[in-house]
Design a protein around this motif. Structure first.
Motif, PDB file in Angstrom:
ATOM      1  N   TRP A  26       0.840  -1.201   0.000  1.00  0.00           N
ATOM      2  CA  TRP A  26       0.000   0.000   0.000  1.00  0.00           C
ATOM      3  C   TRP A  26       0.876   1.252   0.000  1.00  0.00           C
ATOM      4  N   THR A  30       1.255   4.113  -3.121  1.00  0.00           N
ATOM      5  CA  THR A  30       0.767   5.485  -2.895  1.00  0.00           C
ATOM      6  C   THR A  30       1.918   6.490  -2.764  1.00  0.00           C
ATOM      7  N   LEU A  35      -0.109   5.008  -8.011  1.00  0.00           N
ATOM      8  CA  LEU A  35      -1.547   5.213  -8.139  1.00  0.00           C
ATOM      9  C   LEU A  35      -1.933   6.588  -7.605  1.00  0.00           C
ATOM     10  N   ASP A  36      -2.895   7.198  -8.260  1.00  0.00           N
ATOM     11  CA  ASP A  36      -3.401   8.501  -7.821  1.00  0.00           C
ATOM     12  C   ASP A  36      -4.211   8.328  -6.537  1.00  0.00           C
ATOM     13  N   LYS A  37      -4.250   9.374  -5.711  1.00  0.00           N
ATOM     14  CA  LYS A  37      -4.955   9.307  -4.432  1.00  0.00           C
ATOM     15  C   LYS A  37      -6.457   9.110  -4.589  1.00  0.00           C
ATOM     16  N   ILE A  38      -6.985   9.438  -5.786  1.00  0.00           N
ATOM     17  CA  ILE A  38      -8.411   9.194  -6.040  1.00  0.00           C
ATOM     18  C   ILE A  38      -8.716   7.696  -6.019  1.00  0.00           C
ATOM     19  N   PHE A  39      -7.765   6.905  -6.510  1.00  0.00           N
ATOM     20  CA  PHE A  39      -7.958   5.462  -6.589  1.00  0.00           C
ATOM     21  C   PHE A  39      -7.489   4.752  -5.313  1.00  0.00           C
ATOM     22  N   LEU A  40      -6.405   5.229  -4.742  1.00  0.00           N
ATOM     23  CA  LEU A  40      -5.880   4.610  -3.527  1.00  0.00           C
ATOM     24  C   LEU A  40      -5.226   5.689  -2.660  1.00  0.00           C
ATOM     25  N   GLN A 217     -18.693   8.563  -1.174  1.00  0.00           N
ATOM     26  CA  GLN A 217     -18.615   8.194  -2.577  1.00  0.00           C
ATOM     27  C   GLN A 217     -19.065   9.342  -3.478  1.00  0.00           C
ATOM     28  N   LEU A 220     -16.142  11.675  -3.925  1.00  0.00           N
ATOM     29  CA  LEU A 220     -14.874  11.014  -4.243  1.00  0.00           C
ATOM     30  C   LEU A 220     -13.864  11.145  -3.101  1.00  0.00           C
ATOM     31  N   THR A 222     -12.041   9.279  -1.185  1.00  0.00           N
ATOM     32  CA  THR A 222     -11.574   7.901  -1.095  1.00  0.00           C
ATOM     33  C   THR A 222     -10.936   7.602   0.245  1.00  0.00           C
TER      34      THR A 222
END
Length: 259
Positions: A26, A30, A35-40, A217, A220, A222
């Protein structure tokens, strides 16, 4: 004895390693910018979200609301499943009548039933309890029936030979013999109850971890979604550990395969 303790120690060591591996992966995905913070979101962002909820007073409010809904809904199913599961084992006629209904309903998607429960029960807490009840009862009643019917017939025949009456056979033979299996069924189904929490809180809720996830949600957020998921998972894990401990205390003669 020392060897057994070392084995348990190794198991705990492996458990810690598996969790550490997930955390390292993880962090790598990150903080490494994969991965972008929107996804993870970053682990620190999730921790900050939990701390923020603690400071604004919503953390424990959401936890308590969700725990109440899970425990009440699952409690209804446990209270109803025990006598119905027993009746299914005792009476083939009753089983022939009710089992097709149970088999049919347990395959229905719970989310699809939410509009109907709102229509029939309104937007109060009863609707949320009912969603969790439906999600666990129809599975639990079959597990109760299977557990009771799997009791060794030699034990029952021995009790009858010794002059035990029907109620004595159930109280002193069947119930103690199936108690470990019943506790396992309770442990499994209360875990399912937590998985239905989001469905229960998706309509007309103003608190709860499921409500928190659904609300986040829309924006967004996350990090808040992950915070809600981690809290649900942690509470579910503690619940599972409680039932395992309860099983060891109540039925110490029962030793699970692999223990």
């Amino acid at each position: 004895m020392n060897k057994k303790k070392n084995i348990f120690g190794n198991y705990r060591y492996l458990s810690v390693l598996s969790l550490a591996a997930i955390l390292i992966l993880w962090c790598g995905l990150t903080y490494g910018g994969v991965l972008d913070k929107i996804f993870l979101p970053k682990p620190t962002a999730v921790i900050q979200a939990i701390i923020s909820m603690y400071h604004d007073g919503t953390l424990f409010q959401n936890i308590v609301s969700s725990m109440r809904r899970v425990l009440v809904g699952w409690g209804w199913s446990a209270v109803a499943a025990l006598p119905i599961g027993l009746a299914m084992v005792m009476s083939k006629k009753f089983s022939a009548i009710i089992q097709p209904v149970i088999e049919f309903v347990r395959y229905l998607p719970i989310v699809a039933l939410v509009p109907l429960t709102v229509l029939y029960l309104g937007l109060g807490e009863t609707e949320k309890y009912t969603i969790i009840f439906i999600g666990t009862f129809f599975q639990l009643v079959l597990m109760v029936g299977d557990t009771i019917s799997s009791v060794d017939k030699n034990l029952i025949n021995a009790a009858k030979t010794l002059g035990a009456k029907k109620w004595q056979t159930y109280v002193w033979v069947i119930f103690p013999a199936c108690l470990p299996g019943l506790l396992d069924a309770f442990r499994v189904t209360i875990g399912w109850a937590w998985t239905y929490l989001v469905a229960a809180e998706m309509v007309a809720s103003d608190s709860g971890l499921g409500y928190l996830i659904i609300k986040s949600q829309r924006f967004l957020a996350t990090d808040v979604i992950f915070a809600g998921l981690i809290l649900i998972g942690a509470i579910g894990l503690l619940t599972d550990m409680f039932f395992r401990l309860l099983t060891r205390i109540i039925v110490p003669w029962h030793e699970r395969l692999g223990d």
